[in-house]
Design a protein around this motif. Structure first.
Motif, PDB file in Angstrom:
ATOM      1  N   ASP A 277      24.382 134.129  56.676  1.00 26.61           N
ATOM      2  CA  ASP A 277      25.056 133.037  55.974  1.00 26.61           C
ATOM      3  C   ASP A 277      24.160 131.815  55.778  1.00 26.61           C
ATOM      4  OD1 ASP A 277      27.354 134.506  55.726  1.00 26.61           O
ATOM      5  OD2 ASP A 277      28.374 133.596  57.437  1.00 26.61           O
TER       6      ASP A 277
ATOM      7  N   PRO B 216      19.988 131.085  51.233  1.00 23.93           N
ATOM      8  CA  PRO B 216      20.466 130.569  49.935  1.00 23.93           C
ATOM      9  C   PRO B 216      20.748 131.719  48.963  1.00 23.93           C
ATOM     10  CG  PRO B 216      18.095 130.369  50.064  1.00 23.93           C
ATOM     11  CD  PRO B 216      18.531 130.872  51.409  1.00 23.93           C
ATOM     12  N   ALA B 217      21.387 131.394  47.903  1.00 22.88           N
ATOM     13  CA  ALA B 217      21.759 132.401  46.917  1.00 22.88           C
ATOM     14  C   ALA B 217      20.553 133.005  46.216  1.00 22.88           C
ATOM     15  CB  ALA B 217      22.702 131.788  45.888  1.00 22.88           C
ATOM     16  N   ASP B 218      19.419 132.285  46.182  1.00 31.48           N
ATOM     17  CA  ASP B 218      18.275 132.811  45.443  1.00 31.48           C
ATOM     18  C   ASP B 218      17.447 133.816  46.244  1.00 31.48           C
ATOM     19  OD1 ASP B 218      17.145 131.069  47.226  1.00 31.48           O
ATOM     20  OD2 ASP B 218      15.910 130.007  45.757  1.00 31.48           O
ATOM     21  N   CYS B 219      17.969 134.272  47.374  1.00 34.73           N
ATOM     22  CA  CYS B 219      17.401 135.435  48.068  1.00 34.73           C
ATOM     23  C   CYS B 219      18.153 136.656  47.538  1.00 34.73           C
ATOM     24  CB  CYS B 219      17.571 135.332  49.578  1.00 34.73           C
ATOM     25  SG  CYS B 219      16.399 134.239  50.370  1.00 34.73           S
TER      26      CYS B 219
ATOM     27  N   ARG C 267      22.116 142.364  51.560  1.00 37.94           N
ATOM     28  CA  ARG C 267      22.288 141.819  52.921  1.00 37.94           C
ATOM     29  C   ARG C 267      23.171 142.751  53.746  1.00 37.94           C
ATOM     30  NH1 ARG C 267      22.917 135.261  51.797  1.00 37.94           N
ATOM     31  NH2 ARG C 267      21.403 135.202  50.069  1.00 37.94           N
TER      32      ARG C 267
END
Length: 426
Positions: free
Chosen positions: A41, A44-47, A51
């Motif tokens: 959590d 960031p979203a740009d990874c 997951r």
């Protein structure tokens, strides 16, 4: 072509902003990122990677999970320094250190020492993550400084209660939550007066141990007071126990077989000598076996393994020992032979007895294998009317030997004949 190394990235409570550029780059380049839900959590979203949270139980799942993604670029997220009480050890043991690329982050212990002005080398670290609270007991010594890795939000209160129960209520406690994050918090107090409600689950507990007046003092040296143990009389007494442990000569990582455990005192003090020492206590009486477990919990070595059964049958599935102590059952058929056979070259065997029958048996083994045969006699001063006299305890015969090789056909000729298996003094 061999699979790409697994990259292990340490991350702190400060999350993505606290990561070094190399760690951020590795995570952005990954195709699969595996970690705990809390750690995942923090990304960031740009990874863009897939997951995957670790399943429970974790360790058995590691080989299959990594094998399923062997053709992809895999990153594993870990708390702080992955090689310090972290997932790094499990990964290294599973796929080998050469298959890992580790990018550490400062550990919670490093942060704690920085906040407290405490030299790291002066603190003993005790992890309660996945370990029983009794693990803490062996580390309790007056003025000792501890850093305790917490298992959750309720751990500080449980630690305070444990300190009070073991005579360390005056100890100073500092709870450090969310170390390195903007929400970092510090709580100070003593174990006696600890009344704080559970806080954040991510915490480290610093303790400066102070023993209350009259509380028992349990030293690191062998020979704890006899009243430190619960027993029914089957106890290797303090002075003989100290000599026996010195002769067994425990070293880090070694495994002891304690045959005829009685109250477990030899195995307990073997394990107290170093946190990596291991022991198996074999006791045929179920009530005594249960008592050994209680003594191990009480004295801070809950990892002591207790096998309820009679030797030699109970020895069949045990790991190879580095040392063996026989405190009971010497005359049982096959016990000495099974122990000698199980002992590897360089292993030590120590056997104690108070009976003539067992003494004769040990004398015969001394003639065959060498070593050292010793008579231990202890007397205590006691009142005699209005005066004081000596009361002699039963003398103990002890045979100790270091195994140096296989026995030959002329074994009955005794030690000192120049044979390759000739015993050495233990």
């Amino acid at each position: 072509m061999s699979p790409a190394p697994v990259t292990v990235v340490g991350i702190g409570a400060d999350g993505w902003p606290g990561l070094a550029p190399a760690s951020q780059e590795a995570l952005r380049a990954a195709e699969v990122i595996i970690g705990g839900p809390r750690q995942l959590d923090l990304l960031p979203a740009d990874c863009p990677a897939e997951r995957l949270p670790w399943p429970s139980p974790l360790r058995p799942a590691v080989p299959g999970l990594l094998a399923a993604h062997a053709s992809r670029r895999v990153c594993v997220l870990a708390s702080g320094d992955p090689m310090f009480f972290g997932i790094g050890r499990t990964l290294a043991e599973t796929i080998g250190p050469d298959a890992l690329h580790v990018l550490p982050h400062p550990s919670s212990v490093s942060y704690a020492c920085a906040r407290l002005g405490m030299p790291l080398e002066q603190a003993e670290v005790v992890s309660l993550v996945g370990r029983p609270l009794a693990t803490l007991t062996a580390a309790l010594h007056h003025n000792q400084r501890l850093l305790i890795l917490s298992a959750g939000a309720d751990t500080p209160a449980r630690v305070a209660s444990h300190l009070r129960a073991h005579g360390y209520g005056p100890s100073r406690m500092t709870v450090l939550e969310q170390l390195g994050a903007p929400t970092e918090r510090r709580i100070d107090g003593t174990a006696d007066a600890w009344h704080h409600a559970p806080g954040d689950a991510l915490n480290v507990i610093a303790v400066t141990c102070h023993r209350a007046p009259g509380a028992p003092r349990l030293p690191l040296t062998p020979g704890l007071p006899d009243d430190a143990y619960e027993h029914d009389g089957q106890l290797t007494k303090r002075h003989v126990r100290a000599v026996t442990l010195a002769t067994l000569a425990p070293a880090p990582g070694e495994l002891l077989w304690d045959i005829g455990g009685g109250s477990g005192s030899i195995a307990v003090e073997w394990m107290r000598s170093h946190r990596t020492c291991r022991a198996v206590s074999v006791e045929r009486d179920p009530a005594r076996a249960a008592r050994i477990i209680r003594n191990a919990e009480k004295l801070g070595v809950p990892g002591l393994r207790v096998v309820t059964g009679a030797a030699p049958a109970a020895l069949a599935e045990l790991d190879t020992p580095d040392a063996i102590f026989i405190g009971g059952g010497l005359t049982a058929p096959g016990v000495l032979d099974a122990c000698w056979e199980a002992l590897p070259p360089g292993g030590r065997l120590v056997a104690n007895t108070v009976t003539l029958e067992s003494e004769a048996l040990l004398t015969g083994r001394y003639r065959r294998h060498g070593g050292e045969l010793t008579r231990l006699a202890v007397a205590h001063a006691v009142p005699v009317g209005g005066f004081t006299g000596w009361r002699q305890a039963m003398p103990v015969t002890q045979w100790s030997v270091v195994k140096t090789g296989p026995q030959t056909e002329d074994a009955e000729e005794g030690p000192g004949r120049g044979r390759p298996w000739e015993g050495r003094k233990a």
